[in-house]
Write a protein that holds these residues in place. Structure first.
Motif, PDB file in Angstrom:
ATOM      1  N   ILE A   1      30.991  79.204   0.956  1.00 16.54           N
ATOM      2  CA  ILE A   1      31.314  77.984   1.699  1.00 16.54           C
ATOM      3  C   ILE A   1      32.666  77.400   1.283  1.00 16.54           C
ATOM      4  O   ILE A   1      33.067  76.372   1.809  1.00 16.54           O
ATOM      5  CB  ILE A   1      30.208  76.921   1.523  1.00 16.54           C
ATOM      6  CG1 ILE A   1      29.973  76.601   0.051  1.00 16.54           C
ATOM      7  CG2 ILE A   1      28.932  77.379   2.184  1.00 16.54           C
ATOM      8  CD1 ILE A   1      28.921  75.544  -0.175  1.00 16.54           C
ATOM      9  N   GLY A   2      33.352  78.054   0.368  1.00 14.05           N
ATOM     10  CA  GLY A   2      34.651  77.545  -0.063  1.00 14.05           C
ATOM     11  C   GLY A   2      35.805  78.451   0.307  1.00 14.05           C
ATOM     12  O   GLY A   2      36.965  78.079   0.143  1.00 14.05           O
ATOM     13  N   ASP A   3      35.508  79.620   0.835  1.00 15.72           N
ATOM     14  CA  ASP A   3      36.546  80.579   1.214  1.00 15.72           C
ATOM     15  C   ASP A   3      36.786  80.508   2.718  1.00 15.72           C
ATOM     16  O   ASP A   3      35.840  80.473   3.507  1.00 15.72           O
ATOM     17  CB  ASP A   3      36.124  81.996   0.808  1.00 15.72           C
ATOM     18  CG  ASP A   3      37.232  83.003   1.015  1.00 15.72           C
ATOM     19  OD1 ASP A   3      37.367  83.523   2.140  1.00 15.72           O
ATOM     20  OD2 ASP A   3      37.961  83.280   0.045  1.00 15.72           O
ATOM     21  N   VAL A   4      38.048  80.512   3.113  1.00 16.87           N
ATOM     22  CA  VAL A   4      38.407  80.376   4.538  1.00 16.87           C
ATOM     23  C   VAL A   4      37.842  81.523   5.358  1.00 16.87           C
ATOM     24  O   VAL A   4      37.374  81.331   6.491  1.00 16.87           O
ATOM     25  CB  VAL A   4      39.937  80.290   4.695  1.00 16.87           C
ATOM     26  CG1 VAL A   4      40.331  80.340   6.169  1.00 16.87           C
ATOM     27  CG2 VAL A   4      40.474  79.031   4.046  1.00 16.87           C
TER      28      VAL A   4
ATOM     29  N   THR B   1      29.252  72.858   5.083  1.00 15.77           N
ATOM     30  CA  THR B   1      30.698  72.916   4.856  1.00 15.77           C
ATOM     31  C   THR B   1      31.426  71.632   5.219  1.00 15.77           C
ATOM     32  O   THR B   1      32.581  71.453   4.818  1.00 15.77           O
ATOM     33  CB  THR B   1      31.318  74.064   5.675  1.00 15.77           C
ATOM     34  OG1 THR B   1      31.157  73.785   7.086  1.00 15.77           O
ATOM     35  CG2 THR B   1      30.662  75.397   5.358  1.00 15.77           C
ATOM     36  N   GLY B   2      30.798  70.754   6.008  1.00 16.56           N
ATOM     37  CA  GLY B   2      31.487  69.546   6.457  1.00 16.56           C
ATOM     38  C   GLY B   2      32.655  69.836   7.379  1.00 16.56           C
ATOM     39  O   GLY B   2      33.512  68.986   7.598  1.00 16.56           O
ATOM     40  N   GLY B   3      32.689  71.056   7.942  1.00 14.62           N
ATOM     41  CA  GLY B   3      33.799  71.456   8.806  1.00 14.62           C
ATOM     42  C   GLY B   3      34.884  72.212   8.067  1.00 14.62           C
ATOM     43  O   GLY B   3      35.807  72.732   8.690  1.00 14.62           O
TER      44      GLY B   3
ATOM     45  N   GLY C   1      39.310  73.186   4.981  1.00 13.29           N
ATOM     46  CA  GLY C   1      40.291  72.808   5.999  1.00 13.29           C
ATOM     47  C   GLY C   1      39.546  72.383   7.237  1.00 13.29           C
ATOM     48  O   GLY C   1      38.768  71.439   7.209  1.00 13.29           O
ATOM     49  N   SER C   2      39.761  73.093   8.325  1.00  9.68           N
ATOM     50  CA  SER C   2      39.023  72.841   9.570  1.00  9.68           C
ATOM     51  C   SER C   2      38.498  74.140  10.157  1.00  9.68           C
ATOM     52  O   SER C   2      38.247  74.217  11.351  1.00  9.68           O
ATOM     53  CB  SER C   2      39.935  72.129  10.584  1.00  9.68           C
ATOM     54  OG  SER C   2      41.080  72.923  10.866  1.00  9.68           O
TER      55      SER C   2
ATOM     56  N   TRP D   1      41.801  73.600  20.907  1.00  6.47           N
ATOM     57  CA  TRP D   1      41.533  74.989  21.266  1.00  6.47           C
ATOM     58  C   TRP D   1      41.105  75.808  20.048  1.00  6.47           C
ATOM     59  O   TRP D   1      40.286  76.724  20.163  1.00  6.47           O
ATOM     60  CB  TRP D   1      42.750  75.619  21.936  1.00  6.47           C
ATOM     61  CG  TRP D   1      42.917  75.165  23.347  1.00  6.47           C
ATOM     62  CD1 TRP D   1      43.848  74.304  23.840  1.00  6.47           C
ATOM     63  CD2 TRP D   1      42.100  75.526  24.470  1.00  6.47           C
ATOM     64  NE1 TRP D   1      43.673  74.096  25.187  1.00  6.47           N
ATOM     65  CE2 TRP D   1      42.605  74.843  25.600  1.00  6.47           C
ATOM     66  CE3 TRP D   1      40.990  76.358  24.626  1.00  6.47           C
ATOM     67  CZ2 TRP D   1      42.041  74.973  26.860  1.00  6.47           C
ATOM     68  CZ3 TRP D   1      40.421  76.491  25.889  1.00  6.47           C
ATOM     69  CH2 TRP D   1      40.943  75.810  26.983  1.00  6.47           C
ATOM     70  N   MET D   2      41.643  75.491  18.870  1.00  5.77           N
ATOM     71  CA  MET D   2      41.192  76.153  17.646  1.00  5.77           C
ATOM     72  C   MET D   2      39.727  75.808  17.366  1.00  5.77           C
ATOM     73  O   MET D   2      38.946  76.666  16.938  1.00  5.77           O
ATOM     74  CB  MET D   2      42.075  75.726  16.472  1.00  5.77           C
ATOM     75  CG  MET D   2      43.499  76.248  16.532  1.00  5.77           C
ATOM     76  SD  MET D   2      43.587  78.060  16.433  1.00  5.77           S
ATOM     77  CE  MET D   2      43.013  78.329  14.764  1.00  5.77           C
ATOM     78  N   THR D   3      39.378  74.556  17.622  1.00  2.63           N
ATOM     79  CA  THR D   3      37.981  74.140  17.458  1.00  2.63           C
ATOM     80  C   THR D   3      37.074  74.866  18.444  1.00  2.63           C
ATOM     81  O   THR D   3      35.967  75.293  18.105  1.00  2.63           O
ATOM     82  CB  THR D   3      37.867  72.618  17.661  1.00  2.63           C
ATOM     83  OG1 THR D   3      38.688  71.946  16.715  1.00  2.63           O
ATOM     84  CG2 THR D   3      36.432  72.155  17.486  1.00  2.63           C
TER      85      THR D   3
END
Length: 315
Positions: free
Chosen positions: A173-176, A259-261, A264-265, A87-89
């Motif tokens: 691309i590195g910050d959440v 970002t490769g996802g 994190g995710s 669901w987060m995805t």
């Protein structure tokens, strides 16, 4: 084809075949020609779908082809629909799809409206604007990965110049918090020209006589925009939203390159998550159920949207 060639073909055709063809209607002959293509398309599209649905009710693993396959019923579907990570995805995907559609529609229509107003260098600017959509996602991903570099990237340098912030103090691309917006910006940059072209076709399909009649009725430019331009362009705009919505729901290459996802995710869209379930964890039955759910979701939403589009076109 010359008459001589036609005569040669007629003579070379066996008489039993010629008699049968001469008794067929044009529609029957057309079906004879297109039937092989239809059969091929059905084999390519329908068979994999049926096979995927079948696997979704099993515990099959593609990396263990000789292992016993058990029928698990709807267990895979229940696990997917009750998985918080899934669901987060889904939320990450919805965030990406909605924002890209909003930005691309607003910017695409705005650019189409400007391009439609004939000015010097119109063709040159149109060509430059559509350049991004001619590039492959791999090229665009690598290009923007370089632009997003904190130390040497042009994007950070421009943001730092305009806002006074230290360019090396943030990473898109590195910050959440920033990574989701990083992929939204890139996709908007790449595909806004597509929306622009569709809107431009809609704008140029409006007869000038309609605007002339509105001016005779002393309608202001603002009134003409809302009562003529928007209603006439709306079907084209909705068609662009349909195309881009389906494509963005399936987005994969661009996000993988950027970002490769991660981090994190946070940018792990459903397509990336599905790939990991199928080809990294090798839960083929589970991934098949996942794919079926995504297919039903996209197909259902698209069907509802197409009905709404048809109603708008009939007005």
């Amino acid at each position: 084809m010359s008459p001589t060639s036609l005569d040669y073909i007629a003579e070379a055709t066996p008489k039993p075949v010629a008699r049968r063809l001469s008794g067929l209607s044009d529609r029957a002959i057309a079906w004879i020609f297109i039937a092989p293509t239809i059969a091929l398309l059905l084999a390519i599209n329908i068979f994999p779908l049926i096979w995927t649905v079948r696997l979704s009710f099993t515990n099959y693993r593609a990396n263990q082809p000789n292992a016993p396959v058990e029928f698990v019923g709807i267990r895979n579907y229940v696990r997917i629909l009750t998985d918080e990570d899934i669901w987060m995805t889904m939320q990450a995907t919805a965030h990406f799809v909605i924002w890209t559609l909003v930005l691309q529609v607003v910017l695409g229509f705005g650019l189409a409206w400007l391009i439609n107003r004939k000015f010097r260098g119109n063709d040159l600017w149109t060509t430059l604007i559509v350049l991004p959509m001619m590039l492959s996602p791999a090229v665009v991903g690598n290009f923007w990965t370089f632009l997003y570099q904190p130390q040497i990237g042009l994007f950070n340098a421009v943001v730092g110049f305009l806002s006074g912030v230290d360019p090396s103090s943030f990473s898109m691309i590195g910050d959440v918090a920033l990574a989701p917006w990083a992929i939204i910006i890139v996709d908007t940059w790449m595909w806004t020209p597509f929306v622009m072209l569709i809107c431009l076709a809609g704008l140029r399909s409006i007869p000038e006589s309609i605007y002339e009649a509105a001016e005779c009725d002393r309608a202001s430019k603002w009134r003409q925009f809302w009562t003529i331009t928007i209603p006439m362009v709306l079907p084209f705009l909705m068609l662009a939203v349909l195309f881009r919505g389906i494509e963005n729901f399936k987005m994969f290459e661009l996000v993988v390159q950027l970002t490769g996802g991660g981090p994190g995710s946070i940018t792990e869209l459903t397509s990336i998550n599905l790939k990991r379930e199928a080809f990294e964890k090798w839960r083929t039955g589970y991934a098949s159920a996942y794919a079926v759910i995504l297919f039903v979701t996209v197909f259902g939403l698209a069907s509802i949207y197409v009905k709404a589009l048809n109603r708008v076109k009939e007005r």
